[in-house]
Design a protein around this motif. Sequence first.
Motif, PDB file in Angstrom:
ATOM      1  N   THR A 149      33.119   3.230  93.078  1.00 39.05           N
ATOM      2  CA  THR A 149      34.452   1.833  93.691  1.00 39.05           C
ATOM      3  C   THR A 149      35.441   2.031  93.689  1.00 39.05           C
ATOM      4  O   THR A 149      36.170   3.575  92.740  1.00 39.05           O
ATOM      5  N   ALA A 150      36.280   2.207  94.520  1.00 41.29           N
ATOM      6  CA  ALA A 150      37.169   2.112  94.247  1.00 41.29           C
ATOM      7  C   ALA A 150      38.173   1.053  94.333  1.00 41.29           C
ATOM      8  O   ALA A 150      38.172  -0.339  95.364  1.00 41.29           O
ATOM      9  N   PHE A 151      39.480   1.585  94.151  1.00 40.45           N
ATOM     10  CA  PHE A 151      40.537   0.719  93.637  1.00 40.45           C
ATOM     11  C   PHE A 151      41.533   0.230  94.111  1.00 40.45           C
ATOM     12  O   PHE A 151      41.670   2.358  94.082  1.00 40.45           O
ATOM     13  N   GLN A 152      42.343   0.058  94.900  1.00 36.74           N
ATOM     14  CA  GLN A 152      43.795   0.184  94.586  1.00 36.74           C
ATOM     15  C   GLN A 152      45.453  -0.705  94.412  1.00 36.74           C
ATOM     16  O   GLN A 152      45.248  -1.701  95.104  1.00 36.74           O
ATOM     17  N   ALA A 180      47.275  11.097  92.320  1.00 34.18           N
ATOM     18  CA  ALA A 180      48.078  11.792  91.563  1.00 34.18           C
ATOM     19  C   ALA A 180      49.313  11.228  92.700  1.00 34.18           C
ATOM     20  O   ALA A 180      50.549  11.112  91.517  1.00 34.18           O
ATOM     21  N   ARG A 181      49.183  10.977  93.501  1.00 31.99           N
ATOM     22  CA  ARG A 181      50.447  10.731  94.432  1.00 31.99           C
ATOM     23  C   ARG A 181      49.984   8.855  95.178  1.00 31.99           C
ATOM     24  O   ARG A 181      49.722   8.585  94.700  1.00 31.99           O
ATOM     25  N   TRP A 182      51.143   9.193  95.498  1.00 37.32           N
ATOM     26  CA  TRP A 182      51.399   7.640  96.525  1.00 37.32           C
ATOM     27  C   TRP A 182      50.243   6.928  97.840  1.00 37.32           C
ATOM     28  O   TRP A 182      49.877   8.334  97.960  1.00 37.32           O
ATOM     29  N   PRO A 183      49.219   6.147  97.599  1.00 37.71           N
ATOM     30  CA  PRO A 183      49.630   4.950  96.956  1.00 37.71           C
ATOM     31  C   PRO A 183      48.852   4.228  95.433  1.00 37.71           C
ATOM     32  O   PRO A 183      48.879   3.669  95.343  1.00 37.71           O
ATOM     33  N   GLY A 184      47.931   5.836  94.871  1.00 41.30           N
ATOM     34  CA  GLY A 184      48.143   4.922  93.600  1.00 41.30           C
ATOM     35  C   GLY A 184      46.012   5.258  93.614  1.00 41.30           C
ATOM     36  O   GLY A 184      46.168   3.306  93.207  1.00 41.30           O
ATOM     37  N   TYR A 185      45.397   5.512  93.959  1.00 44.99           N
ATOM     38  CA  TYR A 185      43.874   4.891  94.353  1.00 44.99           C
ATOM     39  C   TYR A 185      44.006   5.113  92.724  1.00 44.99           C
ATOM     40  O   TYR A 185      43.676   6.448  92.616  1.00 44.99           O
ATOM     41  N   ARG A 186      42.359   4.518  92.972  1.00 48.80           N
ATOM     42  CA  ARG A 186      41.038   4.809  92.004  1.00 48.80           C
ATOM     43  C   ARG A 186      40.329   4.962  92.035  1.00 48.80           C
ATOM     44  O   ARG A 186      39.475   3.854  92.348  1.00 48.80           O
ATOM     45  N   ILE A 187      39.046   5.671  91.413  1.00 48.67           N
ATOM     46  CA  ILE A 187      37.600   5.130  91.337  1.00 48.67           C
ATOM     47  C   ILE A 187      36.558   5.764  90.573  1.00 48.67           C
ATOM     48  O   ILE A 187      37.567   6.478  89.569  1.00 48.67           O
ATOM     49  N   LEU A 231      38.141  -1.906  97.079  1.00 49.18           N
ATOM     50  CA  LEU A 231      38.679  -1.559  98.153  1.00 49.18           C
ATOM     51  C   LEU A 231      36.911  -1.711  98.998  1.00 49.18           C
ATOM     52  O   LEU A 231      36.026  -1.140  97.809  1.00 49.18           O
ATOM     53  N   PRO A 232      37.181  -2.291 100.220  1.00 55.30           N
ATOM     54  CA  PRO A 232      35.651  -2.298 100.453  1.00 55.30           C
ATOM     55  C   PRO A 232      35.244  -1.151 100.360  1.00 55.30           C
ATOM     56  O   PRO A 232      35.287  -0.144 100.192  1.00 55.30           O
ATOM     57  N   PRO A 233      33.433  -1.189  99.890  1.00 63.10           N
ATOM     58  CA  PRO A 233      32.581  -0.006  99.480  1.00 63.10           C
ATOM     59  C   PRO A 233      32.237   1.101 100.474  1.00 63.10           C
ATOM     60  O   PRO A 233      31.993   1.800 100.758  1.00 63.10           O
TER      61      PRO A 233
END
Length: 123
Positions: free
Chosen positions: A96-99, A73-80, A104-106
């Motif tokens: 799995t994670a994304f920015q 919910a805050r910067w830098p905006g990760y998604r899992i 992003l690396p596992p």
Amino acid sequence: MTARMRVLALMVVLLLGPLAGCASTPAPVEPLSGRLAGSVSEALDASVRLLLERGYVVRHADGDLGRVEAVLARWPGYRIRLQVEPAERGSRIEMTAFQGGHPLPPALLQPWLMTLRSRLGAG
């Protein structure tokens, strides 16, 4: 080759050159996977609690499919993204994670997996 044809060939290269990279497909996202003690529903519950504690907002959760997607919910905006499936003894999780839309690396998710394992018992 005439000067006019060279200019035309150069224009074609300049116009189509930037599009050459667009046709390539992105590399598949490699999830971090591991085993957890507990059922799929227990693993999902512990995962959602951990995400909420860390400031994530759960956007999608489906217990029947064993899937959860959450965003920070805050910067830098990760998604899992989490996928939990039944295993022989306990459950199996893939994370799995994304920015910014980039995977992003596992290995960055290893602390999450260790925390989930400690909350659910040895997996």
